[in-house]
Design an enzyme around this catalytic site. Structure first.
Site, PDB file in Angstrom:
ATOM      1  N   ILE A  40      19.746 -36.351 -70.256  1.00 40.31           N
ATOM      2  CA  ILE A  40      20.529 -37.287 -70.429  1.00 40.31           C
ATOM      3  C   ILE A  40      21.239 -37.582 -71.999  1.00 40.31           C
ATOM      4  O   ILE A  40      19.510 -37.763 -72.650  1.00 40.31           O
ATOM      5  CB  ILE A  40      20.577 -38.563 -69.669  1.00 40.31           C
ATOM      6  CG1 ILE A  40      20.317 -38.440 -68.112  1.00 40.31           C
ATOM      7  CG2 ILE A  40      21.301 -39.820 -69.791  1.00 40.31           C
ATOM      8  CD1 ILE A  40      20.199 -39.374 -67.233  1.00 40.31           C
ATOM      9  N   ASP A  64      17.671 -47.049 -65.328  1.00 42.93           N
ATOM     10  CA  ASP A  64      16.889 -46.890 -64.093  1.00 42.93           C
ATOM     11  C   ASP A  64      18.111 -46.271 -62.559  1.00 42.93           C
ATOM     12  O   ASP A  64      18.136 -45.739 -62.091  1.00 42.93           O
ATOM     13  CB  ASP A  64      15.840 -47.661 -63.418  1.00 42.93           C
ATOM     14  CG  ASP A  64      14.571 -48.275 -64.137  1.00 42.93           C
ATOM     15  OD1 ASP A  64      14.742 -46.688 -64.944  1.00 42.93           O
ATOM     16  OD2 ASP A  64      14.128 -48.833 -64.192  1.00 42.93           O
ATOM     17  N   GLU A  86      14.295 -39.252 -68.939  1.00 42.32           N
ATOM     18  CA  GLU A  86      15.648 -38.603 -68.929  1.00 42.32           C
ATOM     19  C   GLU A  86      15.482 -37.305 -68.554  1.00 42.32           C
ATOM     20  O   GLU A  86      16.657 -37.068 -68.401  1.00 42.32           O
ATOM     21  CB  GLU A  86      16.177 -39.615 -69.733  1.00 42.32           C
ATOM     22  CG  GLU A  86      16.501 -38.990 -71.628  1.00 42.32           C
ATOM     23  CD  GLU A  86      15.185 -38.924 -72.161  1.00 42.32           C
ATOM     24  OE1 GLU A  86      15.442 -38.917 -73.428  1.00 42.32           O
ATOM     25  OE2 GLU A  86      14.369 -39.440 -71.168  1.00 42.32           O
TER      26      GLU A  86
END
Length: 257
Positions: free
Chosen positions: A134, A150, A176
């Site tokens: 990400i 989250d 991530e």
């Protein structure tokens, strides 16, 4: 007279009146257990004329109670065994699954990837990895908090799960980062799969505390045997391809070069 002697147990009386030899166990009373073994033998003349019968009734209540107790113990043991088996399966699932996303974790990866590479070698088919990350995830956590982070990880995990085949393996690789193992899939189709995931994630908007949050992802793709012959080489190649996607401005897919 049989009927008079056994008036309290009409079922036994009826049995004793049969004209054939019988050997049977009968539960006469269930509330206060009374169980008997009944043996009936008939005596006939050579002409076939019946001349009498021998009836032997033995009280086998103690044996009946012992068998009943053993059955109950076995049922309880089976129940305990089922509970232990379910617990073991749950513990195994927890040991190989990421607690947040439900995807597989790196512990499972260390067991699976070498096996899948060996199968690909034997079957002479490709095995492709997609490493996803990400973009700017730290800023999401810093600005909106870890609950929002989250939720974003859960979203990507769900998208990845829905874009995998039965034979694929999907991992939360760490933080991530996510990883897909795609047996039998060449790099071109794997890049298309990664692009589909990227597009779905890019269009998602997370609503958190009256704020709308969105993010993008980058991905690197590497395939066996062109880009690596073992686990370390293949992971390193996919990671380098991911780094290239980040260097090219993020929110894109790059194959290993």
């Amino acid at each position: 007279d049989i009927e008079f002697a056994m008036a309290a147990w009409p079922g036994l009386t009826e049995l004793c009146q049969q004209t054939t030899d019988i050997h049977k166990e009968i539960l006469l009373n269930q509330e206060a257990p009374l169980c008997v073994d009944v043996r009936i033998s008939h005596f006939n003349l050579p002409t076939g004329q019946a001349v009498g019968k021998l009836i032997v009734i033995s009280n086998i209540t103690k044996r009946y109670k012992a068998v009943l107790t053993l059955f109950e113990v076995n049922e309880e043991l089976q129940k305990r065994y089922d509970e232990i088996a379910a617990l073991q399966a749950q513990l195994k699932e927890q040991a190989i699954s990421d607690a947040l996303t439900g995807l597989l974790n790196r512990h499972h990866l260390g067991e699976t990837l070498p096996k899948e590479i060996s199968r690909a070698k034997r079957g002479a088919y490709p095995l492709t990895l997609i490493m996803l990350d990400i973009d700017g995830f730290k800023q999401v956590n810093d600005m909106y908090g870890h609950d929002a982070g989250d939720s974003m990880l859960l979203t990507l995990g769900d998208i990845i799960s829905k874009q995998t085949r039965f034979e694929d393996f999907a991992y939360r690789y760490g933080g991530e980062e996510f990883l897909l193992i795609l047996p039998g899939l060449g790099i071109d189709k794997a890049i298309q799969r990664a692009e589909k995931i990227r597009q779905l994630f890019e269009t998602f908007t997370l609503e958190h505390e009256n704020k709308f949050i969105s993010a993008t992802l980058s991905a690197g793709v590497a395939t066996y045997p062109q880009h690596g012959k073992d686990q370390d080489e293949l992971l390193r190649a996919s990671d380098q391809a991911l780094y290239a996607a980040k260097a090219d401005g993020r929110n894109c897919i790059r194959g290993f070069s």
